[in-house]
Motif scaffolding. Structure first.
Motif, PDB file in Angstrom:
ATOM      1  N   UNK A  17     -65.162  24.664 -27.175  1.00  0.00           N
ATOM      2  CA  UNK A  17     -65.620  24.298 -28.417  1.00  0.00           C
ATOM      3  C   UNK A  17     -64.774  22.932 -28.740  1.00  0.00           C
ATOM      4  N   UNK A  18     -63.646  22.953 -28.177  1.00  0.00           N
ATOM      5  CA  UNK A  18     -62.498  21.695 -28.156  1.00  0.00           C
ATOM      6  C   UNK A  18     -63.311  20.625 -27.411  1.00  0.00           C
ATOM      7  N   UNK A  19     -63.764  20.757 -26.170  1.00  0.00           N
ATOM      8  CA  UNK A  19     -64.216  19.749 -25.066  1.00  0.00           C
ATOM      9  C   UNK A  19     -65.654  19.117 -26.042  1.00  0.00           C
ATOM     10  N   UNK A  57     -64.331   7.876 -20.232  1.00  0.00           N
ATOM     11  CA  UNK A  57     -64.265   8.571 -18.815  1.00  0.00           C
ATOM     12  C   UNK A  57     -62.993   8.754 -18.293  1.00  0.00           C
ATOM     13  N   UNK A  58     -62.140   7.874 -18.769  1.00  0.00           N
ATOM     14  CA  UNK A  58     -60.805   8.026 -18.231  1.00  0.00           C
ATOM     15  C   UNK A  58     -60.180   9.129 -18.952  1.00  0.00           C
ATOM     16  N   UNK A  59     -60.264   9.317 -20.243  1.00  0.00           N
ATOM     17  CA  UNK A  59     -59.545  10.483 -20.938  1.00  0.00           C
ATOM     18  C   UNK A  59     -60.356  11.772 -20.753  1.00  0.00           C
ATOM     19  N   UNK A 185     -53.329  14.339 -24.889  1.00  0.00           N
ATOM     20  CA  UNK A 185     -54.516  15.038 -25.476  1.00  0.00           C
ATOM     21  C   UNK A 185     -54.360  16.521 -25.039  1.00  0.00           C
ATOM     22  N   UNK A 186     -54.278  17.533 -26.048  1.00  0.00           N
ATOM     23  CA  UNK A 186     -54.252  18.958 -25.535  1.00  0.00           C
ATOM     24  C   UNK A 186     -55.428  19.207 -24.903  1.00  0.00           C
TER      25      UNK A 186
END
Ligand SMILES: O=C(O)CCCC[C@@H]1SC[C@@H]2NC(=O)N[C@@H]21
Length: 190
Positions: A17-19, A57-59, A185-186
């Motif tokens: 869900x986080x993704x 893209x990088x994150x 970012x977790x």
């Protein structure tokens, strides 16, 4: 559904869900950055979309950033005014800037692959950023030439030459900010 079946299907699921929230968040970031746009004489605006897509893209990496970009484009295709200059609608995808739009997910995917495999060989990340950006420009020019019935030279003048200096600045900034954010970012792999 038994707890064992639920646990098995959750572990099979590709995205948490986080993704999905991160993908939605970055789709929104791209939509906002698209509105930072300067009209140009030959019709292709200078925008911050490529900055936001490189940042996503990088994150987020390859798959999730491609999904974020697809969500952004889907909103644009159904008429939500998230494309440059608060525009939207399917006709934008078959218009002069349609090639840029349709190549955004591939651009994100390639740059995302680069960040995921940045230690595979020296220069892997930079190569991916360059290739992803080139794909964006090649598809952008190709569709412009077809739609505007122009020559390739006019296509390059409208779609590439005015954007080279800012493309370099946007890519460097997005990579620097993105690599930093990725560590903070977790749930994302540093
Ligand atoms: O109509 C749209 O929403 C898409 C605009 C595409 C603009 C392209 S993206 C690559 C190049 N760099 C820019 O700043 N503008 C063009």
């Amino acid at each position: 559904m038994s707890q064992t079946t639920q646990a098995a299907s959750a572990s099979k699921s590709r995205f948490s869900v986080r993704d999905i929230c991160y993908a939605g968040l970055f789709a929104a970031v791209i939509a906002v950055m698209a509105q930072i746009s300067i009209p140009m004489p030959l019709g292709v605006p200078m925008t911050m979309q490529t900055f936001a897509i490189t940042l996503a893209a990088v994150v987020l990496g390859s798959k999730l950033s491609a999904i974020a970009t697809l969500v952004y484009l889907a909103l644009g295709a159904v008429g939500v005014p998230v494309l440059a200059n608060f525009s939207g609608g399917f006709d934008k995808f078959v218009g002069p800037t349609g090639g840029f739009l349709i190549s955004f997910p591939l651009m994100a995917y390639i740059i995302g692959l680069g960040v995921e495999h940045r230690n595979a060989f020296k220069g892997a990340f930079v190569t991916a950023v360059v290739v992803g950006t080139l794909v964006n420009y090649v598809v952008g020019v190709a569709l412009f030439v077809v739609v505007a019935h122009s020559t390739i030279a006019v296509g390059i003048s409208a779609c590439v030459l005015p954007f080279i200096p800012t493309a370099i600045i946007k890519a460097v900034l997005a990579c620097a900010i993105g690599l930093n954010l990725r560590k903070r970012i977790p749930g994302l792999k540093a």
